[in-house]
Design a protein around this motif. Structure first.
Motif, short mmCIF file in Angstrom:
data_model
loop_
_atom_site.label_atom_id
_atom_site.label_comp_id
_atom_site.label_asym_id
_atom_site.label_seq_id
_atom_site.Cartn_x
_atom_site.Cartn_y
_atom_site.Cartn_z
N LEU A 160 0.81 -1.22 0.00
CA LEU A 160 0.00 0.00 0.00
C LEU A 160 0.85 1.27 0.00
CD1 LEU A 160 -2.83 -0.95 2.51
CD2 LEU A 160 -3.01 -0.70 0.03
N ALA A 161 2.14 1.15 0.12
CA ALA A 161 3.01 2.31 0.25
C ALA A 161 2.93 3.25 -0.95
CB ALA A 161 4.46 1.86 0.47
N HIS A 162 2.59 2.72 -2.11
CA HIS A 162 2.51 3.58 -3.30
C HIS A 162 1.40 4.63 -3.21
CE1 HIS A 162 -0.67 0.67 -4.20
NE2 HIS A 162 -1.16 1.58 -5.02
N ARG A 163 0.42 4.42 -2.37
CA ARG A 163 -0.68 5.38 -2.25
C ARG A 163 -0.51 6.32 -1.06
NH1 ARG A 163 -6.20 2.40 -1.15
NH2 ARG A 163 -5.48 1.08 -2.83
N TRP A 164 0.48 6.05 -0.23
CA TRP A 164 0.73 6.87 0.95
C TRP A 164 2.00 7.68 0.78
CZ3 TRP A 164 0.27 2.14 4.67
CH2 TRP A 164 -1.07 1.79 4.84
N ASP A 165 2.10 8.76 1.54
CA ASP A 165 3.38 9.47 1.59
C ASP A 165 4.33 8.70 2.50
OD1 ASP A 165 2.63 10.10 4.25
OD2 ASP A 165 1.92 12.08 3.71
N ARG A 166 5.57 9.10 2.50
CA ARG A 166 6.59 8.36 3.29
C ARG A 166 6.29 8.38 4.77
NH1 ARG A 166 12.23 9.93 0.24
NH2 ARG A 166 11.71 8.80 -1.66
N ARG A 167 5.76 9.48 5.26
CA ARG A 167 5.47 9.59 6.68
C ARG A 167 4.39 8.57 7.10
NH1 ARG A 167 4.51 15.34 9.24
NH2 ARG A 167 5.93 14.83 10.92
N THR A 168 3.34 8.43 6.32
CA THR A 168 2.28 7.48 6.62
C THR A 168 2.82 6.05 6.57
OG1 THR A 168 0.61 8.99 5.75
CG2 THR A 168 -0.01 6.67 5.95
N THR A 169 3.60 5.75 5.55
CA THR A 169 4.19 4.41 5.45
C THR A 169 5.09 4.14 6.64
OG1 THR A 169 4.09 4.52 3.04
CG2 THR A 169 5.60 2.90 4.00
N PHE A 170 5.90 5.12 7.02
CA PHE A 170 6.78 4.97 8.18
C PHE A 170 5.97 4.63 9.42
CE2 PHE A 170 8.60 7.00 11.98
CZ PHE A 170 9.80 6.32 12.07
N TRP A 171 4.89 5.37 9.68
CA TRP A 171 4.10 5.13 10.88
C TRP A 171 3.33 3.81 10.82
CZ3 TRP A 171 5.65 6.92 15.09
CH2 TRP A 171 6.25 8.18 15.16
N ALA A 172 2.95 3.39 9.62
CA ALA A 172 2.31 2.08 9.47
C ALA A 172 3.28 0.98 9.87
CB ALA A 172 1.83 1.88 8.04
N LEU A 173 4.54 1.12 9.47
CA LEU A 173 5.55 0.12 9.82
C LEU A 173 5.91 0.18 11.31
CD1 LEU A 173 7.81 0.43 6.66
CD2 LEU A 173 6.27 -1.46 7.24
#
Length: 103
Positions: free
Chosen positions: A60-73
Protein backbone atom coordinates in the motif's frame (compact mmCIF):
# COMPACT_ATOMS: atom_id res chain seq x y z
CA UNK A 1 -11.94 -8.90 2.25
CA UNK A 2 -8.80 -10.63 0.98
CA UNK A 3 -9.43 -9.65 -2.63
CA UNK A 4 -8.02 -6.14 -2.20
CA UNK A 5 -4.80 -4.77 -0.68
CA UNK A 6 -6.86 -2.64 1.71
CA UNK A 7 -8.82 -5.68 2.88
CA UNK A 8 -5.63 -7.66 3.41
CA UNK A 9 -4.11 -4.74 5.31
CA UNK A 10 -7.12 -4.48 7.62
CA UNK A 11 -7.14 -8.25 8.22
CA UNK A 12 -3.41 -8.46 9.00
CA UNK A 13 -3.53 -5.34 11.20
CA UNK A 14 -6.13 -7.06 13.37
CA UNK A 15 -4.42 -10.46 13.22
CA UNK A 16 -1.10 -8.89 14.22
CA UNK A 17 -2.71 -7.38 17.32
CA UNK A 18 -4.43 -10.66 18.25
CA UNK A 19 -1.20 -12.60 17.81
CA UNK A 20 0.58 -10.01 20.00
CA UNK A 21 -2.00 -10.71 22.71
CA UNK A 22 -1.37 -14.45 22.40
CA UNK A 23 2.36 -13.93 22.59
CA UNK A 24 2.03 -11.68 25.65
CA UNK A 25 -0.10 -14.31 27.38
CA UNK A 26 2.45 -16.96 26.44
CA UNK A 27 5.27 -14.82 27.84
CA UNK A 28 3.32 -14.28 31.05
CA UNK A 29 2.83 -18.02 31.44
CA UNK A 30 6.50 -18.69 30.69
CA UNK A 31 7.92 -16.21 33.19
CA UNK A 32 5.29 -16.40 35.93
CA UNK A 33 3.86 -19.92 35.79
CA UNK A 34 6.61 -21.83 34.03
CA UNK A 35 5.52 -23.63 30.86
CA UNK A 36 6.95 -22.33 27.59
CA UNK A 37 4.22 -23.79 25.38
CA UNK A 38 2.50 -20.43 24.84
CA UNK A 39 5.66 -18.82 23.50
CA UNK A 40 6.44 -21.85 21.34
CA UNK A 41 2.97 -21.66 19.79
CA UNK A 42 2.39 -17.92 19.51
CA UNK A 43 5.98 -16.89 18.74
CA UNK A 44 6.05 -18.35 15.22
CA UNK A 45 2.42 -17.38 14.58
CA UNK A 46 3.11 -13.78 15.56
CA UNK A 47 6.31 -13.76 13.52
CA UNK A 48 4.53 -14.93 10.38
CA UNK A 49 1.67 -12.47 10.78
CA UNK A 50 4.17 -9.67 11.49
CA UNK A 51 5.96 -10.40 8.20
CA UNK A 52 2.63 -10.53 6.34
CA UNK A 53 1.61 -7.17 7.87
CA UNK A 54 4.88 -5.56 6.78
CA UNK A 55 4.52 -6.96 3.25
CA UNK A 56 0.92 -5.80 2.85
CA UNK A 57 1.90 -2.39 4.25
CA UNK A 58 4.60 -2.13 1.59
CA UNK A 59 1.99 -3.09 -1.01
CA UNK A 60 0.00 0.00 0.00
CA UNK A 61 3.01 2.31 0.25
CA UNK A 62 2.51 3.58 -3.30
CA UNK A 63 -0.68 5.38 -2.25
CA UNK A 64 0.73 6.87 0.95
CA UNK A 65 3.38 9.47 1.59
CA UNK A 66 6.59 8.36 3.29
CA UNK A 67 5.47 9.59 6.68
CA UNK A 68 2.28 7.48 6.62
CA UNK A 69 4.19 4.41 5.45
CA UNK A 70 6.78 4.97 8.18
CA UNK A 71 4.10 5.13 10.88
CA UNK A 72 2.31 2.08 9.47
CA UNK A 73 5.55 0.12 9.82
CA UNK A 74 6.33 1.54 13.28
CA UNK A 75 2.81 0.57 14.40
CA UNK A 76 3.78 -3.08 14.06
CA UNK A 77 6.29 -2.84 16.91
CA UNK A 78 4.26 -1.96 20.03
CA UNK A 79 1.47 -4.32 21.05
CA UNK A 80 -1.83 -3.40 19.38
CA UNK A 81 -0.26 -0.50 17.48
CA UNK A 82 -1.54 -1.87 14.17
CA UNK A 83 -5.15 -1.58 15.35
CA UNK A 84 -4.66 2.06 16.31
CA UNK A 85 -2.96 2.80 13.01
CA UNK A 86 -5.65 0.98 11.01
CA UNK A 87 -8.43 2.93 12.74
CA UNK A 88 -6.61 6.23 12.15
CA UNK A 89 -5.95 5.35 8.50
CA UNK A 90 -9.58 4.39 7.97
CA UNK A 91 -10.83 7.61 9.59
CA UNK A 92 -8.49 9.83 7.57
CA UNK A 93 -9.24 8.15 4.23
CA UNK A 94 -5.85 6.48 3.86
CA UNK A 95 -7.59 3.12 3.40
CA UNK A 96 -10.26 4.25 0.95
CA UNK A 97 -10.89 1.60 -1.70
CA UNK A 98 -10.09 2.60 -5.27
CA UNK A 99 -11.38 1.18 -8.55
CA UNK A 100 -8.03 -0.56 -9.10
CA UNK A 101 -8.42 -2.40 -5.75
CA UNK A 102 -11.08 -4.64 -7.22
CA UNK A 103 -13.73 -3.60 -4.71
Amino acid sequence: MLSSPVGRFRLFALAEAVSWAGLLIGMFLKYVVGPEIGVKIFGPIHGGIFVAYVLVTLMLAHRWDRRTTFWALVASIPPFGTVFFERWAQKTGKLAETASDGA
